[in-house]
Design a protein around this motif. Structure first.
Motif, PDB file in Angstrom:
ATOM      1  N   ASP A  70       0.819  -1.210   0.000  1.00  0.00           N
ATOM      2  CA  ASP A  70       0.000   0.000   0.000  1.00  0.00           C
ATOM      3  C   ASP A  70       0.855   1.263   0.000  1.00  0.00           C
ATOM      4  O   ASP A  70       0.541   2.230  -0.681  1.00  0.00           O
ATOM      5  CB  ASP A  70      -0.967   0.002   1.184  1.00  0.00           C
ATOM      6  N   GLY A  71       1.959   1.249   0.729  1.00  0.00           N
ATOM      7  CA  GLY A  71       2.832   2.417   0.746  1.00  0.00           C
ATOM      8  C   GLY A  71       3.556   2.598  -0.569  1.00  0.00           C
ATOM      9  O   GLY A  71       3.585   3.699  -1.134  1.00  0.00           O
ATOM     10  N   GLY A  72       4.130   1.528  -1.086  1.00  0.00           N
ATOM     11  CA  GLY A  72       4.885   1.609  -2.330  1.00  0.00           C
ATOM     12  C   GLY A  72       4.028   1.942  -3.536  1.00  0.00           C
ATOM     13  O   GLY A  72       4.467   2.654  -4.445  1.00  0.00           O
ATOM     14  N   LEU A  73       2.800   1.445  -3.565  1.00  0.00           N
ATOM     15  CA  LEU A  73       1.926   1.730  -4.702  1.00  0.00           C
ATOM     16  C   LEU A  73       1.657   3.221  -4.826  1.00  0.00           C
ATOM     17  O   LEU A  73       1.493   3.742  -5.930  1.00  0.00           O
ATOM     18  CB  LEU A  73       0.607   0.949  -4.581  1.00  0.00           C
ATOM     19  N   GLN A  74       1.667   3.918  -3.705  1.00  0.00           N
ATOM     20  CA  GLN A  74       1.389   5.349  -3.752  1.00  0.00           C
ATOM     21  C   GLN A  74       2.497   6.139  -4.459  1.00  0.00           C
ATOM     22  O   GLN A  74       2.274   7.263  -4.887  1.00  0.00           O
ATOM     23  CB  GLN A  74       1.164   5.893  -2.339  1.00  0.00           C
ATOM     24  N   GLN A 101       5.346  -0.945   7.040  1.00  0.00           N
ATOM     25  CA  GLN A 101       5.541  -1.759   8.232  1.00  0.00           C
ATOM     26  C   GLN A 101       6.950  -2.338   8.328  1.00  0.00           C
ATOM     27  O   GLN A 101       7.503  -2.461   9.415  1.00  0.00           O
ATOM     28  CB  GLN A 101       4.502  -2.863   8.320  1.00  0.00           C
ATOM     29  N   GLU A 102       7.546  -2.679   7.202  1.00  0.00           N
ATOM     30  CA  GLU A 102       8.914  -3.209   7.216  1.00  0.00           C
ATOM     31  C   GLU A 102       9.877  -2.173   7.793  1.00  0.00           C
ATOM     32  O   GLU A 102      10.739  -2.496   8.616  1.00  0.00           O
ATOM     33  CB  GLU A 102       9.336  -3.602   5.794  1.00  0.00           C
ATOM     34  N   VAL A 117       6.019   6.534   8.987  1.00  0.00           N
ATOM     35  CA  VAL A 117       5.816   5.184   8.468  1.00  0.00           C
ATOM     36  C   VAL A 117       4.333   4.805   8.360  1.00  0.00           C
ATOM     37  O   VAL A 117       4.010   3.674   8.031  1.00  0.00           O
ATOM     38  CB  VAL A 117       6.562   4.126   9.316  1.00  0.00           C
ATOM     39  N   LYS A 118       3.456   5.743   8.617  1.00  0.00           N
ATOM     40  CA  LYS A 118       2.012   5.486   8.542  1.00  0.00           C
ATOM     41  C   LYS A 118       1.351   6.489   7.603  1.00  0.00           C
ATOM     42  O   LYS A 118       0.513   7.288   8.013  1.00  0.00           O
ATOM     43  CB  LYS A 118       1.376   5.580   9.941  1.00  0.00           C
TER      44      LYS A 118
END
Length: 173
Positions: A70-74, A101-102, A117-118
């Motif tokens: 979800d983070g990387g797709l953004q 989360q990693e 990180v959120k």
């Protein structure tokens, strides 16, 4: 159900995300030109979606799965629209763990107070549908195989979301 069991001929292109890190360590694809990612060292968030589109255009006879978080797709969210415009048969498989989360886990293990990180995440299914791309949120990981098979039959992109804590059976990869 593993991706390669549901789609034996699939090309899997990974973004930096927990399932890809685990795959780099434990997944033996067993055939060439089927597992690509930049999740080594410091990784490259955002690599997966455009690379998956390239793979789909280069090998249109094979299903292509973009395994992304979800983070990387953004970092390259607009590539959903690019895939639709190109008619690229990419299945965006989103591992949603509500952030990086990693990175958060690493910070905690090193005694660092997690910061940044959120990130707020959009409704990925709604964005896909806004581009005319079919999308599905899995209620249970047992739905993955059929969802991948259905998506692979389409003549364009699809999006499937697995949420680490809301999809039954997901847990941590």
């Amino acid at each position: 159900m593993r991706i390669d069991e549901a789609l034996p001929e699939a090309i899997i292109v990974g973004n930096s995300t927990q399932p890809v890190y685990a795959g780099n360590l434990y997944f033996d694809i067993g055939r060439p030109l089927s597992w690509f990612n930049a999740a080594t060292g410091f990784g490259a968030l955002g690599y997966g979606p455009p690379a998956a589109i390239g793979a789909a255009l280069g090998a249109p006879q094979r299903p292509v799965v973009c395994l992304t978080g979800d983070g990387g797709l953004q970092f390259s969210l607009a590539e959903i629209g690019s895939a639709a415009d190109a008619g690229a048969r990419v299945i965006f498989l989103v591992w949603n763990n509500d952030g990086y989360q990693e990175i958060e886990t690493y910070m905690l293990e090193c005694g660092i107070e997690p910061e940044g990180v959120k990130p707020s995440a959009p409704d990925f299914a709604a964005i896909a549908e806004a581009y005319g791309v079919p999308a599905q949120r899995l209620e249970d990981v047992a739905e993955l195989g059929p969802a991948l098979a259905t998506a692979a039959e389409r003549n364009g992109p699809s999006l499937i979301e697995i949420h680490q804590s809301r999809t039954r059976g997901a847990g941590a990869p």
